[in-house]
Design a protein around this motif. Structure first.
Motif: not given
Length: 60
Positions: A20-39
């Motif tokens: 570990g380290s004393m550095a601030e943790p890097v938080v990744e942005p949330p991944v937004i999944e688009e739903e596949a259009s049902s046809s």
């Protein structure tokens, strides 16, 4: 043999000490999944295949 076990224990302890380290943790942005259009086109492929197989069976 004792020295080998002692060396392995010291290595394991040292690797966890530096994990570990004393550095601030890097938080990744949330991944937004688009739903596949049902046809309704997805249903047409099996229906066409069934119709072709039915036509082949009827022709014999």
């Amino acid at each position: 043999m004792k020295k080998l076990v002692l060396a392995a224990a010291m290595t394991a302890a040292a690797s966890t000490a530096f994990a570990g380290s004393m550095a601030e943790p890097v938080v990744e942005p949330p991944v937004i999944e688009e739903e596949a259009s049902s046809s309704s086109s997805a249903i047409w492929v099996p229906l066409v295949l069934i119709a072709i197989v039915g036509a082949v069976i009827a022709a014999n």
